[in-house]
Each structure stands twice: as C-alpha cells, then as structure tokens.
Design an enzyme around this catalytic site. Structure first.
Site, mmCIF file in Angstrom:
data_model
loop_
_atom_site.group_PDB
_atom_site.id
_atom_site.type_symbol
_atom_site.label_atom_id
_atom_site.label_comp_id
_atom_site.label_asym_id
_atom_site.label_seq_id
_atom_site.Cartn_x
_atom_site.Cartn_y
_atom_site.Cartn_z
ATOM 1 N N GLY A 227 0.817 -1.200 0.000
ATOM 2 C CA GLY A 227 0.000 0.000 0.000
ATOM 3 C C GLY A 227 0.850 1.249 0.000
ATOM 4 O O GLY A 227 2.076 1.187 0.110
ATOM 5 N N PRO A 228 0.217 2.412 -0.119
ATOM 6 C CA PRO A 228 0.962 3.673 -0.157
ATOM 7 C C PRO A 228 1.706 3.920 1.146
ATOM 8 O O PRO A 228 1.394 3.320 2.182
ATOM 9 C CB PRO A 228 -0.145 4.729 -0.379
ATOM 10 C CG PRO A 228 -1.319 3.968 -0.875
ATOM 11 C CD PRO A 228 -1.235 2.609 -0.280
ATOM 12 N N GLY A 230 2.747 5.390 4.656
ATOM 13 C CA GLY A 230 2.026 6.019 5.754
ATOM 14 C C GLY A 230 0.693 5.422 6.098
ATOM 15 O O GLY A 230 -0.026 5.954 6.944
ATOM 16 N N THR A 231 0.313 4.309 5.463
ATOM 17 C CA THR A 231 -1.003 3.729 5.724
ATOM 18 C C THR A 231 -1.016 2.802 6.925
ATOM 19 O O THR A 231 -2.087 2.349 7.327
ATOM 20 C CB THR A 231 -1.500 2.970 4.485
ATOM 21 O OG1 THR A 231 -0.476 2.062 4.039
ATOM 22 C CG2 THR A 231 -1.822 3.930 3.360
ATOM 23 N N LYS A 233 1.350 -0.081 7.535
ATOM 24 C CA LYS A 233 1.744 -1.480 7.307
ATOM 25 C C LYS A 233 2.633 -1.986 8.448
ATOM 26 O O LYS A 233 2.416 -3.084 8.976
ATOM 27 C CB LYS A 233 2.472 -1.592 5.959
ATOM 28 C CG LYS A 233 1.629 -1.167 4.767
ATOM 29 C CD LYS A 233 2.363 -1.341 3.452
ATOM 30 C CE LYS A 233 3.506 -0.362 3.317
ATOM 31 N NZ LYS A 233 3.059 1.035 3.243
ATOM 32 N N THR A 234 3.627 -1.205 8.809
ATOM 33 C CA THR A 234 4.508 -1.618 9.908
ATOM 34 C C THR A 234 3.758 -1.650 11.233
ATOM 35 O O THR A 234 4.014 -2.519 12.077
ATOM 36 C CB THR A 234 5.706 -0.656 9.997
ATOM 37 O OG1 THR A 234 6.365 -0.590 8.724
ATOM 38 C CG2 THR A 234 6.703 -1.117 11.039
ATOM 39 N N HIS A 449 -7.519 36.112 -8.904
ATOM 40 C CA HIS A 449 -7.133 34.775 -9.362
ATOM 41 C C HIS A 449 -7.830 33.706 -8.517
ATOM 42 O O HIS A 449 -8.460 32.784 -9.049
ATOM 43 C CB HIS A 449 -5.612 34.631 -9.271
ATOM 44 C CG HIS A 449 -5.092 33.296 -9.693
ATOM 45 N ND1 HIS A 449 -4.437 33.099 -10.890
ATOM 46 C CD2 HIS A 449 -5.122 32.081 -9.084
ATOM 47 C CE1 HIS A 449 -4.087 31.827 -10.990
ATOM 48 N NE2 HIS A 449 -4.491 31.184 -9.897
ATOM 49 N N GLU A 450 -7.735 33.827 -7.194
ATOM 50 C CA GLU A 450 -8.360 32.833 -6.319
ATOM 51 C C GLU A 450 -9.879 32.922 -6.381
ATOM 52 O O GLU A 450 -10.568 31.902 -6.263
ATOM 53 C CB GLU A 450 -7.870 33.014 -4.881
ATOM 54 C CG GLU A 450 -6.370 32.889 -4.694
ATOM 55 C CD GLU A 450 -5.831 31.571 -5.206
ATOM 56 O OE1 GLU A 450 -6.582 30.584 -5.223
ATOM 57 O OE2 GLU A 450 -4.654 31.534 -5.607
ATOM 58 N N ASP A 525 -1.320 25.468 -11.728
ATOM 59 C CA ASP A 525 -2.631 25.066 -12.244
ATOM 60 C C ASP A 525 -2.481 24.344 -13.576
ATOM 61 O O ASP A 525 -3.127 23.315 -13.821
ATOM 62 C CB ASP A 525 -3.522 26.299 -12.426
ATOM 63 C CG ASP A 525 -3.718 27.056 -11.124
ATOM 64 O OD1 ASP A 525 -3.650 26.406 -10.065
ATOM 65 O OD2 ASP A 525 -3.933 28.275 -11.171
#
Length: 745
Positions: A227-228, A230-231, A233-234, A449-450, A525
C-alpha cells in the site's frame, strides 16, 4: 547463546594461533640475525681475546647467580651466524660482545690480571634489581600488545565497526521482539478493519492451530502488506506481534546486504534457522523490495549479490525442506517491482492491500491519536475527517501533532478548532507568510485569481464543494483554494475530470478578464490540468480520436521522463496525444472564461472580500455568492462534542437505530396521513449551469488517479496542490498522501 560464544572463542583462538605460528616461523628462520650487533661468545673465547689484547673495555655485572660480561673489541671483527637449522647466514662485522662467567673469586682474579696486563678498562656494575621477570616482561609486553590489537581489529571487521565479533557478520541482525515492550494491539490500529480481520486468522492459527488443521487448512507461508506510504503497514505488523504472543523477528530488507559477497544469503539462512528453532514464530521483513526486486533487470554484475540473497530467501520460504511453523510477513509500497517467484502462492499466500482510509476510518484514526491530547469543546473530529480526504494515518497523526504544537506555542491548555484549522493549512501548503511584502497590484491579482477558482468551483459543484480560499502566502504559494469532494470517491468520470480542469483554469481566466494580462501564478494550475488531460487520453481512454486504449502507465511515464525507456507509441500517435491534451485544456479554459463572464458581480464580491478578510471559509463564500453579504456571526456556529469512546459511540448508534425504527413504525401506521402532510424540504441554492443532471460518478480507480488529479506520487482520487499567484516557479507544497483535497491556486 552458548553455541555462539563457543564459536566466537574457536574463531578467536584460531587467529591467535595463526599469528603466534607466524611469529615463531619468522624467529625460527631469522632469529639468528639478532646478534649482528653484539656477538655472544663463550667465556674461554673471551679470555683468549683478552689475552691477545683485542679487547678495549669490559663491564662486569652480577645477574642471577652469574656475572654478565659485556665489552667491545679494539677493531671490528667479521663473524658469521647460523639459524636454527644450522644454515649459515651472511657474514657481518661486530664490535661488541657478551658472555657470562661463574661468580667466584678465581675467575674474577683471572680477568682482572689480564685486563691490567693489557691496560683494559674494567667497569663493575651493581646487580640488576628487577631481575629476570622484568626482562621477560619487556620482551613479552610488546607481543601481548600486538596480539590484543590484532584481536580487536578482527573483532571489528565483521560489521564494519559494529559490535559483532570475528566472522560473525554472516549472522542475522534480527532479534526476537520482547512481547513485554511491545504495547501495540489491534485496538491501536484504526481505519483498517478489513485488514485486521485478515490478520486475525494468522494470529489465531499461531495461538490454536487445531481449529484450522481439523479442516485440512495449512498455515499461510507468507503475508504481504502492500500500500501507499504512511497507511500503517509496519504498525499492523507490530500489532500482530503484540497479539500473537509468539517469537517475532523483525528486520529490514536492506539489512541482508553488506559489503561482503555471500553475507546476504548467510543472514537469510541464519534468520530462518533461528525462527525454526523458536517455531511457531513470525518473521517480518520491512521494505522487502530492497532485496526482492525482480531478477535479471540489473546491468552487468552489480546485482548478483542481491539476486543470490533473493534466491536463498525463495528457497527458505518454499524450498525442498519446507518451512513449517514460520510465517513470513513483509511490507512494501512497490509490489510492482517484486520478483514473480516471490509473489506466488506457497511463499506469499496472502496479499493484503493496506489502502487509504475512508471518512469513517479517518475519524477512527483521529480518535486514536487524540487520546493523549486535550481537545476543546469546539473540536469535531468527524468534521476534520471530512475535510481531509486522501490523508493516511501518518498525515492525520502529523496534523494533530502540528495542532498540539500550535496550541503550546500560543500557551493554551487545550487544542481548539482554530489550532486544527491552522495545522491543516500548514500541512497542505506550509506555514503562513504574514510578513511577506506584496505590492498592491500583485495582491489584487492574487485575490481575483483565487476568486476565479472559487466561482468556477461554486458553479461546477456536482462532485466538489469549495471549502476555503485564502490569499495569505504559505510556503511558495501566494494563495490557494481548497475544493473538497462531497463524499469519498474511488473513481473519476470524464465529466468530473473536465470540471476539475475547468476549476484549475479559473485563475488564469479571471486574470485575463479583469486585468487583460497573464501572470506566472497559474503555472501550477497548468501542471495539474495537463496531467489530468494526459491521463484522460493515455490511460483512461476518454479521447474520441484515440479510443479506449492505454498508451502509457505511471511507471512507463516515469521511466520515459528519466530517459530510461523508449516511448511505447509512434510519433504520429504522440502528435495526436499532444493535440488532444491541448484541446481538452483549451476547452477547460473556455468553460472557466464563460462561467466567470456570466458571474462577474459575484466574482468581484468574493475578490473584494478576500482583499479585506484575506481568508474565507465555506459558509462565507456561499453567503457572498447567494446574498452578496457576509454571514452574521453565530457563537454556536460549530456545535461539537468531545471525541467519543467506543462504548459511547456504540450507545449513540443504538439510540439512532432505535429512533429510526420508531419513525418507520409510526410512518407505517399513518401512511395515508403522512402522504398528504409530508413537506419536501430543500436547500435554497442558486441555479448553477452544469453539463448534465446526472450524479458525478468517477471512472478512474484509485491507483490511476494520482496522475489525473495531483502532482504527487501516491495513488488517489483527487488532488492537493498550491501555486503562488504572481510568484514564478511556484511548486506544489503538499504531502503526497492528501491528494483528495483539490487545492487550486
């Protein structure tokens, strides 16, 4: 442990004996040459030379019951010595001699008379007080020192300065984890309920295998957690170790390979040997892609050592001898590069995808990490979970930690909603730059712009809502707008992709309409919009000209950009791809221009409010868009409760279910009356132009959305990015894990 000590002793003794033997051989053959400066002669020879007047001076010193006599010749004498085998060495010249004589008066008188006869100077010395032991120590001490240094050097050679001893570098670094020190349990792992259920079977098998064996089931040989980053696993592996109560060996994939050839395979053998001795047991290999990469991809012989280590790992996991009683757990975020032989059943029987948590999972993770943090009454973890789509456990933990640091910096006793809101902005875009000097024209450019992003997001809001917009500089961003999905998404439709591109183009379109000019603030952008358009054409099959084909994937694109691979299509197809990407981008730009042109008044109101207040939240933006006014302040604007415990959540769920059941029962009893009296309640919202009234479903899976939705590596369903309006070379300032928040600058 005793075997390891005995082996260490035998190895050390072997090298010591080799060293002593070498010194003995050298002394045996060449020790005779040590007398080249001082000749050791017999007493009779000394008397003879003294009588011939060949002696210049003599020194007599008592030593151990005899007299030690040393002196020098009047002229250098040529002598030849022999070694222990009787082989004569080369002749040498010497001027000194030494001998011994008995400690009695007759010998002393004889020497004295001969010395006086030939005018030889005789010197008498006092007896040595140290004796023979000091002499022995002077000879032995250097040898002992050399042996000690040699022993220490050999003891450090195994691990490049580590704490292992001679020839011990082939031993594994993995040690059984102490169950008393590991406090992690399944209750500490939130947001991964399905993954925990898969691992519960492994834990139960280790505790009581009879239930499974009676049905003919065998213990899984391996479990691969992928998995990515930081999910968790450890963390899952630590929880398994804490729950199983069996020996748990943890090691990193990079620990197998050292500078010596064959060390990796030796460590694999030793690791499994220890695990089998302690069976049933678990071996956890973190970042297994360091040693388990696909074989045959290396150039030359640079990967032979790693492949040898991998081959040994394959044999140990499922070879001729089998691997009974040992479960191998491994974690990686690059399962695509692992060797197919490693992934087959029999080695890794079970592959568990540890994905990004949904909104419920994020709320549960926030509750776990908020246990040791005092939260104020206005903190709503459920609302924070909704505002952080795409965040993984590591991001959420970092978010709460940043909020706690901010609260401590502000000398607060509790972490309140303002701290969490500021922490969220810091995680997404970096710290605020309130002191940055921005001239009036650039500030107005950033505001309009924002506001352009905001207006397009408000109009095309079927799938996303505008959460926040600000012109406060953060990191390299001059300002940004955050668009949140209405609910967690796993797919992305063509319509949703076009809406995202139009929202990204809203900033440049507003600049052109209001100022009639273009700035570098839209560079980020364009980067995101181009990635979405290219993914639509080359990966999602959303182009009418090219059709439903996959022309490139994320790995091929990365390799091609690094110059490591060739394009998978012709130059003509590449030209078609560029044309389609350009067409989609121009269509998105035109859509954004039309929307802003038709909502010029609302666009101006939002831009002026940004210039005055700098930051607008969702409620303020909607009020300006609908009524043209800022909303009234409400002290109870954010009613919330403290984070609920498991039992409280369970009771609340039961209460709601009971209320729902009672309402359904009442509706059945009064069906006729309720049909006449039911009031349709709808939120008064403006009529926004949209492409269709269909619900915005998405058609790209989470593993492909990273290219379409963000400049990040991780697989997601949308994007977080910031760009500095009016600041050149603006870059994304977002973590790779929070891609579900569409932050447009």
């Amino acid at each position: 442990m005793n075997n390891r000590r005995n082996g260490l002793f035998r190895n050390s003794l072997f090298y010591i004996l080799m060293f002593l033997s070498l010194m003995g051989i050298i002394y045996f053959f060449f020790g005779g040459n040590s007398g080249s400066q001082t000749q050791n002669i017999r007493y009779s020879e000394f008397v003879k030379q003294l009588d011939k007047n060949n002696v210049k001076n003599v020194s007599i010193q008592p030593s151990g019951g005899v007299y030690k006599v040393t002196g020098s010749y009047r002229k250098a004498r040529t002598t030849s010595s022999a070694n222990a085998l009787g082989i004569k060495s080369a002749s040498t010249k010497t001027t000194s001699f030494s001998t011994t004589m008995l400690e009695n008066n007759s010998t002393v008188d004889q020497v004295s008379k001969l010395a006086a006869k030939h005018d030889v100077k005789v010197t008498a010395k006092a007896e040595e007080s140290s004796g023979i032991w000091v002499t022995l120590l002077m000879y032995i001490a250097p040898v002992i020192l050399m042996l000690f240094l040699f022993y220490m050097m050999m003891g450090q050679a195994g691990q490049g300065g580590g704490n292992n001893r001679v020839m011990n570098f082939g031993k594994t670094k993995a040690k059984p984890a102490d169950s008393k020190q590991n406090k992690v349990r399944f209750s500490d792992v939130a947001g991964e309920e399905e993954e925990k259920q898969e691992l519960v079977e492994v834990v139960e098998f280790l505790k009581d295998p009879r239930k499974f064996v009676s049905l003919g089931a065998r213990i899984p040989s391996g479990v691969l957690l992928e998995g990515p980053p930081g999910t968790g696993k450890t963390l899952l592996a630590k929880a398994v170790a804490g729950e199983a109560g069996v020996p748990f060996f943890s090691i990193s994939g990079s620990d197998f390979v050292e500078m010596f050839v064959g060390v990796g395979a030796s460590r694999v053998r030793d690791l499994f040997e220890q695990a089998k001795k302690n069976a049933p047991s678990i071996i956890f290999i973190d970042e297994i892609d360091a040693v388990g990469r696909q074989r045959g991809n290396g150039m030359g012989g640079g990967h032979d050592e790693r492949e040898q280590t991998l081959n040994q790992l394959l044999v140990e996991m499922d070879g001729f001898t089998g691997n009974e009683g040992v479960i191998v757990m491994a974690a990686t975020n690059r399962s695509d590069v692992l060797d197919p032989a490693l992934l087959r059943p029999g080695r890794f029987d079970r592959k568990i995808l540890v994905g990004r948590p949904d909104v419920k999972g994020r709320e549960a993770i926030l509750k776990v990490h908020a246990k040791n943090k005092p939260l104020a009454a206005d903190v709503d973890l459920k609302e924070i979970a909704k505002q952080t789509p795409g965040f993984v456990g590591a991001d959420l933990e970092n978010l709460l930690n940043e909020a706690a640091l901010l609260a401590a910096r502000r000398n607060k006793k509790q972490v309140d909603a303002a701290d969490l809101d500021e922490a969220e902005d810091r995680v997404i875009a970096g710290p605020a730059k309130h002191d940055r000097v921005v001239n009036k024209h650039e500030r107005e450019t950033v505001a309009y712009h924002e506001a352009g992003h905001t207006i397009v997001g408000l109009v095309l809001n079927d799938a996303r809502v505008v959460h926040k917009v600000t012109i406060v500089p953060r990191g390299r961003a001059g300002g940004y707008a955050i668009m949140l999905p209405r609910e967690d998404q796993m797919l992305m439709s063509k319509r949703d992709a076009k809406e995202q591109m139009a929202g990204l183009m809203g900033g440049r379109a507003a600049e052109e309409i209001i100022f009639g000019a273009q700035s570098s603030g839209a560079s980020n952008d364009f980067e995101q919009a181009t990635q979405i358009a290219r993914a639509m054409v080359t990966q999602y099959g959303m182009s009418e000209k090219l059709g439903p084909v996959e022309l490139e994937n994320a790995n091929q694109q990365a390799a091609y950009q690094q110059g490591m691979g060739a394009s998978a299509f012709s130059q003509h197809t590449a030209q078609l791809i560029d044309d389609e990407v350009r067409r989609l981008s121009q269509e998105a730009h035109q859509t954004a221009t039309d929307i802003i042109e038709s909502h010029r008044e609302q666009h101006k109101l939002i831009a002026e409010a940004l210039l005055k207040y700098e930051t607008l939240d969702e409620k303020q933006i909607l009020s300006l868009f609908k009524t043209g006014k800022m909303p009234e302040k409400d002290s109870n604007e954010f009613p919330s409760e403290k984070a609920a415990t498991f039992e409280e959540s369970k009771r609340e769920l039961e209460r709601r279910e009971a209320e729902k059941h009672a309402q359904n029962q009442s509706a059945d009893d009064k069906q006729a009356d309720s049909a006449d009296t039911t009031t349709n309640v709808s939120v008064a919202e403006p009529s926004f132009p949209s492409e269709s009234d269909a619900s915005s479903e998405v058609s790209a899976d989470s593993s492909v959305n990273s290219t379409a939705n963000s400049a990040t590596e991780s697989a997601t369903d949308s994007d977080v990015a910031t760009s500095a309006t009016g600041l050149p070379n603006a870059e994304s300032a977002t973590p790779s894990s929070q891609d579900d928040t569409n932050s447009q600058a």
